[in-house]
Design an enzyme around this catalytic site. Structure first.
Site, mmCIF file in Angstrom:
data_model
loop_
_atom_site.group_PDB
_atom_site.id
_atom_site.type_symbol
_atom_site.label_atom_id
_atom_site.label_comp_id
_atom_site.label_asym_id
_atom_site.label_seq_id
_atom_site.Cartn_x
_atom_site.Cartn_y
_atom_site.Cartn_z
ATOM 1 N N SER A 1 0.820 -1.206 0.000
ATOM 2 C CA SER A 1 0.000 0.000 0.000
ATOM 3 C C SER A 1 0.851 1.252 0.000
ATOM 4 O O SER A 1 2.076 1.183 0.135
ATOM 5 C CB SER A 1 -0.863 0.011 1.261
ATOM 6 O OG SER A 1 0.001 0.201 2.381
ATOM 7 N N LYS A 2 0.171 2.375 -0.099
ATOM 8 C CA LYS A 2 0.859 3.663 -0.066
ATOM 9 C C LYS A 2 1.654 3.827 1.220
ATOM 10 O O LYS A 2 2.673 4.496 1.245
ATOM 11 C CB LYS A 2 -0.168 4.790 -0.144
ATOM 12 C CG LYS A 2 -0.491 5.178 -1.551
ATOM 13 C CD LYS A 2 -1.251 6.491 -1.560
ATOM 14 C CE LYS A 2 -1.866 6.718 -2.921
ATOM 15 N NZ LYS A 2 -3.118 7.421 -2.889
ATOM 16 N N ARG A 3 1.133 3.219 2.278
ATOM 17 C CA ARG A 3 1.827 3.327 3.567
ATOM 18 C C ARG A 3 3.226 2.734 3.500
ATOM 19 O O ARG A 3 4.154 3.233 4.122
ATOM 20 C CB ARG A 3 1.013 2.596 4.635
ATOM 21 C CG ARG A 3 0.603 3.529 5.732
ATOM 22 C CD ARG A 3 -0.238 2.829 6.739
ATOM 23 N NE ARG A 3 0.572 2.612 7.935
ATOM 24 C CZ ARG A 3 0.144 1.934 8.966
ATOM 25 N NH1 ARG A 3 -1.028 1.369 8.943
ATOM 26 N NH2 ARG A 3 0.917 1.810 10.014
ATOM 27 N N ALA B 1 5.121 2.856 1.083
ATOM 28 C CA ALA B 1 5.978 3.852 0.438
ATOM 29 C C ALA B 1 6.309 4.952 1.425
ATOM 30 O O ALA B 1 7.466 5.359 1.569
ATOM 31 C CB ALA B 1 5.276 4.432 -0.782
ATOM 32 N N GLN B 2 5.285 5.415 2.137
ATOM 33 C CA GLN B 2 5.498 6.550 3.035
ATOM 34 C C GLN B 2 6.339 6.180 4.243
ATOM 35 O O GLN B 2 7.230 6.916 4.636
ATOM 36 C CB GLN B 2 4.145 7.113 3.488
ATOM 37 C CG GLN B 2 3.519 7.981 2.409
ATOM 38 C CD GLN B 2 2.002 7.985 2.472
ATOM 39 O OE1 GLN B 2 1.408 7.399 3.377
ATOM 40 N NE2 GLN B 2 1.363 8.635 1.515
#
Ligand code: GLU
Length: 533
Positions: free
Chosen positions: A298-300, A302-303
């Site tokens: 998920s985007k998480r 990446a972040q």
């Protein structure tokens, strides 16, 4: 809210259908169209422009590409942009540029042309309503006028422990506000008045829907788990399901390859194909890509985890397209033998849907970096040089093309990213300002300064400066001074690079060239002097 679409009278609609779908109910075969030639595989990547292209989407594109190229068929790009609420302005551009960056060229699609366009669903919007209306006429679909509140009330009324998610389907449709329950004139009046309505598929009761998935084998669903699928929305636009089926059919897609999240849509599609008398393409659903921390990538990730998730992340973090493709190819597929490093052509050769895994694949950042290294090793040095140029320049270095290529040739097996040339290879572009402390402590002896001065004098007189000449001089001098070669090699390495590790010292000196080497040898002798030990 009023429906914005035009209602086409039945007669006109029939004529339109005949025009648009002259062969419905028969399989198009002997039409003379090249797309119908036996074995002409036609596959598509059909992203929705709802965000930046992520790695799962790219893997879907790649597998489609591989299947098309292996079969000598066609790879299509179709932009599924009917969901205006989730539309993101620059998403399409991001998708196109990601495919371009990776070299996944498509034969048909926006900007590429093709005989089955347009390839953006928003430009095909007149094609869907006639199909939905044809289904209504044939009793396979119906108009429904229920408001969202009425549907919610129906669900509330029917909800129980045994039925937590009541369907708008065979068991409930008879109590709802639709063309199955309303008198015909009433339906017509509502339509004529432009009353908000949708068209729903009439899903059969208690029926098993079976199909074969190229990855999962035989799959079956019960229609009891399905709503009467909305085909056409009240804004007159098709749902994903209708547009997808119509386009796959009209574009003569032979195999649908997409992510596992679409598996549960396939029974709906199968019912639609059957109702329309069309043959459903083969289907293959690809396993999910999981985060190394569990759960879907998920985007998480990446972040918080520094894991590249969107293609933009990959590019920004300096990954090479060849490595990205190789890495994602193996996320969910294996060739059945030891080989891990593949070029795109080799992937085309080796790939088959039959070897795609059913179980989810786990993202492994170390493996991705390893692939990047492997592909950097394989690139021609001039290519590594070109790819590192921006980073090298950003550090304020402006080496000539030849020099940067020589540096790349020497360093490409030692770096993870092409950009590392600007940092790990910085000593090729500027003299070391300091010398690695541990290296000096270990390698710099009392006699090192004198030896390096003598080495510099000797090299000054050399009329060639290739690695072999440098080495011969060094060994001759070591013999002359009666020391081991190491007494010169290690200090020389420190002197020219500031470090105690790196590529072979002779090749390194040859690349640096005579002038730089002389200066650096003499400078180290001066700075480090008569020794630390
Ligand atoms: N538009 C869908 C997506 O965004 C396509 C799914 C399919 O390939 O059918 O993934």
């Amino acid at each position: 809210m009023r429906g914005s679409s035009i209602v086409i009278p039945a007669g006109v609609s029939n004529a339109l259908n005949a025009l648009l779908f002259p062969f419905h109910r028969t399989r198009m075969t002997a039409s003379g169209d090249p797309a119908d030639a036996p074995g002409a595989e036609r596959v598509r990547f059909a992203p929705s422009p709802t965000g930046m292209l992520h790695i799962g989407g790219l893997r879907t594109a790649l597998y489609n590409y591989l299947v098309a190229r292996k079969a000598g068929g066609a790879f299509l790009l179709r932009i599924e942009d009917t969901d205006r609420a989730r539309f993101v302005e620059d998403a399409e551009e991001d998708i196109l540029s990601a495919l371009d960056w990776c070299g996944l060229d498509y034969d048909e699609g926006p900007g590429a042309g093709g005989d089955f366009g347009p390839y953006r669903q928003s430009e095909r919007s007149d094609r869907y309503r006639p199909v939905a209306e044809r289904l209504v006429e044939e009793g396979r679909a119906y108009y429904a006028f229920d408001t969202p509140e009425e549907i919610e009330a129906m669900r509330d009324e029917n909800r129980s422990d045994a039925n937590p998610q009541p369907k708008y389907g065979p068991r409930t449709r008879r109590k709802m506000n639709n063309s199955l329950t309303l008198p015909e004139e009433e339906t017509q009046r509502l339509l004529d008045e432009g009353t908000d309505h949708v068209i729903r598929l009439k899903v059969p009761k208690d029926t098993g829907v079976k199909f074969t998935d190229e990855v999962r084998g035989s799959v079956s669903f019960s229609t009891n788990d399905l709503d009467d699928q909305v085909l056409l929305k009240s804004d007159g636009l098709p749902t994903y399901h209708l547009a997808n089926v119509v386009d796959d059919h009209q574009m003569k897609i032979t195999c649908v390859i997409r992510g596992e999240e679409w598996l549960s849509s396939t029974p709906k599609h199968k019912l639609m194909y059957d109702a329309l008398g069309w043959t459903m393409p083969r289907v293959a659903h690809l396993p999910l890509i999981m985060s190394p921390h569990g759960g879907k990538l998920s985007k998480r990730d990446a972040q918080e985890g520094g894991i590249p998730v969107s293609l933009r992340d990959y590019r920004q973090q300096g990954y090479e397209p060849e490595a990205v493709l190789n890495f994602i190819a193996l996320l969910g597929w294996n060739p059945g033998h030891e080989q891990e490093v593949f070029s795109l052509d080799e992937l085309v050769e080796a790939f088959s849907l039959g070897r795609v895994a059913q179980s989810s694949a786990q993202f492994d950042l170390d493996k991705l970096k390893w692939f990047n290294e492997q592909h950097l090793h394989r690139l021609p040095p001039e290519e590594v040089a070109a790819r590192s140029r921006e980073a090298v320049q950003a550090e304020g270095f402006t080496p000539s093309e030849d020099y940067l290529t020589d540096v790349a040739a020497l360093m490409q097996e030692r770096i993870t990213f092409a950009d590392d040339l600007a940092t790990d290879g910085a000593f090729f572009f500027e003299a070391p300002e300091e010398y690695e402390e541990a290296g000096v402590e270990k390698r710099w002896k009392d006699h090192s300064a004198a030896l390096l001065r003598a080495f510099a004098d000797r090299l000054e007189a050399a009329d060639a400066f290739d690695a072999e000449t440098v080495e011969n001089h060094l060994r001759a001098l070591a013999d002359e001074k009666d020391v081991g070669a190491g007494a010169l090699i290690h200090p020389a390495r420190l002197a020219v690079s500031g470090r105690s590790y790196g590529p072979g010292v002779f090749s390194m000196m040859a690349v640096l060239g005579q002038e730089r080497c002389l200066r650096r040898l003499r400078r180290a002798a001066e700075v480090l002097g008569e020794g630390e030990s």
